[in-house]
Design a protein around this motif. Structure first.
Motif, PDB file in Angstrom:
ATOM      1  N   LEU A  50       0.823  -1.207   0.000  1.00 57.20           N
ATOM      2  CA  LEU A  50       0.000   0.000   0.000  1.00 57.20           C
ATOM      3  C   LEU A  50       0.859   1.259   0.000  1.00 57.20           C
ATOM      4  O   LEU A  50       0.551   2.225  -0.705  1.00 57.20           O
ATOM      5  N   ILE A  51       1.930   1.255   0.770  1.00 55.05           N
ATOM      6  CA  ILE A  51       2.836   2.412   0.794  1.00 55.05           C
ATOM      7  C   ILE A  51       3.403   2.649  -0.595  1.00 55.05           C
ATOM      8  O   ILE A  51       3.444   3.785  -1.081  1.00 55.05           O
ATOM      9  N   GLU A  52       3.838   1.584  -1.254  1.00 54.09           N
ATOM     10  CA  GLU A  52       4.388   1.709  -2.603  1.00 54.09           C
ATOM     11  C   GLU A  52       3.333   2.237  -3.580  1.00 54.09           C
ATOM     12  O   GLU A  52       3.619   3.106  -4.406  1.00 54.09           O
ATOM     13  N   ALA A  53       2.109   1.728  -3.487  1.00 52.06           N
ATOM     14  CA  ALA A  53       1.030   2.183  -4.367  1.00 52.06           C
ATOM     15  C   ALA A  53       0.697   3.657  -4.123  1.00 52.06           C
ATOM     16  O   ALA A  53       0.463   4.420  -5.061  1.00 52.06           O
ATOM     17  N   ILE A  54       0.687   4.073  -2.859  1.00 49.01           N
ATOM     18  CA  ILE A  54       0.413   5.474  -2.511  1.00 49.01           C
ATOM     19  C   ILE A  54       1.504   6.377  -3.069  1.00 49.01           C
ATOM     20  O   ILE A  54       1.219   7.415  -3.679  1.00 49.01           O
ATOM     21  N   ARG A  55       2.756   5.993  -2.880  1.00 46.62           N
ATOM     22  CA  ARG A  55       3.867   6.801  -3.402  1.00 46.62           C
ATOM     23  C   ARG A  55       3.813   6.898  -4.916  1.00 46.62           C
ATOM     24  O   ARG A  55       4.042   7.971  -5.484  1.00 46.62           O
ATOM     25  N   HIS A  56       3.522   5.784  -5.566  1.00 48.17           N
ATOM     26  CA  HIS A  56       3.428   5.781  -7.028  1.00 48.17           C
ATOM     27  C   HIS A  56       2.312   6.708  -7.495  1.00 48.17           C
ATOM     28  O   HIS A  56       2.499   7.503  -8.422  1.00 48.17           O
ATOM     29  N   GLU A  57       1.160   6.632  -6.857  1.00 50.71           N
ATOM     30  CA  GLU A  57       0.025   7.481  -7.242  1.00 50.71           C
ATOM     31  C   GLU A  57       0.327   8.955  -6.967  1.00 50.71           C
ATOM     32  O   GLU A  57       0.005   9.824  -7.775  1.00 50.71           O
ATOM     33  N   ASN A  58       0.948   9.257  -5.821  1.00 50.43           N
ATOM     34  CA  ASN A  58       1.311  10.646  -5.529  1.00 50.43           C
ATOM     35  C   ASN A  58       2.299  11.186  -6.553  1.00 50.43           C
ATOM     36  O   ASN A  58       2.191  12.343  -6.975  1.00 50.43           O
ATOM     37  N   GLU A  59       3.257  10.366  -6.969  1.00 49.55           N
ATOM     38  CA  GLU A  59       4.223  10.784  -7.991  1.00 49.55           C
ATOM     39  C   GLU A  59       3.521  11.026  -9.332  1.00 49.55           C
ATOM     40  O   GLU A  59       3.790  12.007 -10.014  1.00 49.55           O
ATOM     41  N   ARG A  60       2.597  10.123  -9.695  1.00 51.74           N
ATOM     42  CA  ARG A  60       1.857  10.287 -10.948  1.00 51.74           C
ATOM     43  C   ARG A  60       1.058  11.592 -10.931  1.00 51.74           C
ATOM     44  O   ARG A  60       1.072  12.352 -11.905  1.00 51.74           O
ATOM     45  N   ARG A  61       0.394  11.861  -9.819  1.00 54.49           N
ATOM     46  CA  ARG A  61      -0.391  13.093  -9.705  1.00 54.49           C
ATOM     47  C   ARG A  61       0.507  14.330  -9.772  1.00 54.49           C
ATOM     48  O   ARG A  61       0.141  15.323 -10.390  1.00 54.49           O
ATOM     49  N   TRP A  62       1.678  14.268  -9.110  1.00 56.58           N
ATOM     50  CA  TRP A  62       2.595  15.405  -9.139  1.00 56.58           C
ATOM     51  C   TRP A  62       3.021  15.691 -10.569  1.00 56.58           C
ATOM     52  O   TRP A  62       3.020  16.841 -11.006  1.00 56.58           O
ATOM     53  N   HIS A  63       3.385  14.642 -11.314  1.00 62.10           N
ATOM     54  CA  HIS A  63       3.791  14.833 -12.709  1.00 62.10           C
ATOM     55  C   HIS A  63       2.641  15.379 -13.548  1.00 62.10           C
ATOM     56  O   HIS A  63       2.850  16.245 -14.401  1.00 62.10           O
ATOM     57  N   GLU A  64       1.443  14.896 -13.292  1.00 63.89           N
ATOM     58  CA  GLU A  64       0.271  15.385 -14.021  1.00 63.89           C
ATOM     59  C   GLU A  64       0.037  16.875 -13.725  1.00 63.89           C
ATOM     60  O   GLU A  64      -0.209  17.664 -14.632  1.00 63.89           O
ATOM     61  N   GLU A  65       0.121  17.263 -12.460  1.00 60.19           N
ATOM     62  CA  GLU A  65      -0.119  18.644 -12.055  1.00 60.19           C
ATOM     63  C   GLU A  65       0.985  19.589 -12.534  1.00 60.19           C
ATOM     64  O   GLU A  65       0.735  20.771 -12.753  1.00 60.19           O
ATOM     65  N   ASN A  66       2.207  19.094 -12.676  1.00 63.55           N
ATOM     66  CA  ASN A  66       3.336  19.941 -13.035  1.00 63.55           C
ATOM     67  C   ASN A  66       3.818  19.738 -14.462  1.00 63.55           C
ATOM     68  O   ASN A  66       4.877  20.248 -14.835  1.00 63.55           O
ATOM     69  N   HIS A  67       3.039  19.005 -15.253  1.00 61.95           N
ATOM     70  CA  HIS A  67       3.422  18.685 -16.622  1.00 61.95           C
ATOM     71  C   HIS A  67       3.698  19.943 -17.453  1.00 61.95           C
ATOM     72  O   HIS A  67       4.720  20.025 -18.148  1.00 61.95           O
ATOM     73  N   ALA A  68       2.825  20.916 -17.362  1.00 59.77           N
ATOM     74  CA  ALA A  68       2.982  22.134 -18.165  1.00 59.77           C
ATOM     75  C   ALA A  68       4.261  22.883 -17.787  1.00 59.77           C
ATOM     76  O   ALA A  68       5.003  23.337 -18.673  1.00 59.77           O
ATOM     77  N   ALA A  69       4.530  23.002 -16.510  1.00 56.75           N
ATOM     78  CA  ALA A  69       5.735  23.712 -16.064  1.00 56.75           C
ATOM     79  C   ALA A  69       6.997  22.965 -16.487  1.00 56.75           C
ATOM     80  O   ALA A  69       7.979  23.583 -16.918  1.00 56.75           O
ATOM     81  N   LEU A  70       6.989  21.640 -16.371  1.00 56.46           N
ATOM     82  CA  LEU A  70       8.146  20.842 -16.780  1.00 56.46           C
ATOM     83  C   LEU A  70       8.391  20.972 -18.281  1.00 56.46           C
ATOM     84  O   LEU A  70       9.540  21.127 -18.719  1.00 56.46           O
ATOM     85  N   ASP A  71       7.323  20.906 -19.065  1.00 57.81           N
ATOM     86  CA  ASP A  71       7.459  21.060 -20.523  1.00 57.81           C
ATOM     87  C   ASP A  71       7.999  22.436 -20.883  1.00 57.81           C
ATOM     88  O   ASP A  71       8.861  22.571 -21.747  1.00 57.81           O
ATOM     89  N   SER A  72       7.503  23.454 -20.205  1.00 52.85           N
ATOM     90  CA  SER A  72       7.954  24.815 -20.466  1.00 52.85           C
ATOM     91  C   SER A  72       9.446  24.956 -20.166  1.00 52.85           C
ATOM     92  O   SER A  72      10.203  25.542 -20.940  1.00 52.85           O
ATOM     93  N   SER A  73       9.857  24.415 -19.037  1.00 53.95           N
ATOM     94  CA  SER A  73      11.260  24.477 -18.659  1.00 53.95           C
ATOM     95  C   SER A  73      12.130  23.707 -19.647  1.00 53.95           C
ATOM     96  O   SER A  73      13.199  24.189 -20.053  1.00 53.95           O
ATOM     97  N   ASN A  74      11.689  22.548 -20.069  1.00 55.93           N
ATOM     98  CA  ASN A  74      12.447  21.755 -21.035  1.00 55.93           C
ATOM     99  C   ASN A  74      12.563  22.473 -22.379  1.00 55.93           C
ATOM    100  O   ASN A  74      13.626  22.445 -23.013  1.00 55.93           O
ATOM    101  N   ARG A  75      11.488  23.129 -22.817  1.00 56.85           N
ATOM    102  CA  ARG A  75      11.537  23.884 -24.079  1.00 56.85           C
ATOM    103  C   ARG A  75      12.522  25.049 -23.983  1.00 56.85           C
ATOM    104  O   ARG A  75      13.263  25.328 -24.907  1.00 56.85           O
ATOM    105  N   TRP A  76      12.535  25.712 -22.811  1.00 61.10           N
ATOM    106  CA  TRP A  76      13.462  26.824 -22.618  1.00 61.10           C
ATOM    107  C   TRP A  76      14.904  26.334 -22.727  1.00 61.10           C
ATOM    108  O   TRP A  76      15.731  26.960 -23.374  1.00 61.10           O
ATOM    109  N   VAL A  77      15.208  25.218 -22.092  1.00 62.77           N
ATOM    110  CA  VAL A  77      16.566  24.669 -22.141  1.00 62.77           C
ATOM    111  C   VAL A  77      16.915  24.248 -23.562  1.00 62.77           C
ATOM    112  O   VAL A  77      18.043  24.464 -24.012  1.00 62.77           O
ATOM    113  N   GLU A  78      15.973  23.684 -24.294  1.00 61.56           N
ATOM    114  CA  GLU A  78      16.232  23.300 -25.690  1.00 61.56           C
ATOM    115  C   GLU A  78      16.579  24.519 -26.542  1.00 61.56           C
ATOM    116  O   GLU A  78      17.446  24.453 -27.404  1.00 61.56           O
ATOM    117  N   ARG A  79      15.902  25.632 -26.307  1.00 58.54           N
ATOM    118  CA  ARG A  79      16.146  26.859 -27.079  1.00 58.54           C
ATOM    119  C   ARG A  79      17.418  27.579 -26.628  1.00 58.54           C
ATOM    120  O   ARG A  79      18.169  28.105 -27.454  1.00 58.54           O
TER     121      ARG A  79
END
Length: 90
Positions: A50-79
């Motif tokens: 259960l701990i592993e499943a909770i951590r995995h789900e929290n990580e998935r949600r964090w990536h989902e919530e921060n996807h736009a910011a991560l993409d923006s940062s990656n595009r900036w570094v590419e440019r």
């Protein structure tokens, strides 16, 4: 004179309250028997899963919530490249 060393149990995980709650769960009988045959503690193994499943789900949600910011940062570094890249020794 003997020195007594006392080890304090440190709470490293904010998921763990230190309290136990009895629950009724339904698990396939084959899995239960195999776990018992292997000498596994069903409560501890279930808790760890259960701990592993909770951590995995929290990580998935964090990536989902921060996807736009991560993409923006990656595009900036590419440019523009990495900041201070010319000062890196490797």
């Amino acid at each position: 004179m003997r020195t007594r060393i006392v080890y304090a149990r440190m709470k490293h995980d904010n998921l763990m309250s230190g309290k136990r709650k009895p629950l009724n769960v339904t698990i396939d009988t084959g899995i239960v028997q195999a776990a018992r045959d292997a000498g596994l503690n069903l409560s501890k193994v279930s808790e760890a899963g259960l701990i592993e499943a909770i951590r995995h789900e929290n990580e998935r949600r964090w990536h989902e919530e921060n996807h736009a910011a991560l993409d923006s940062s990656n595009r900036w570094v590419e440019r523009n490249g990495l900041p201070f890249a010319k000062h890196r020794p490797f």
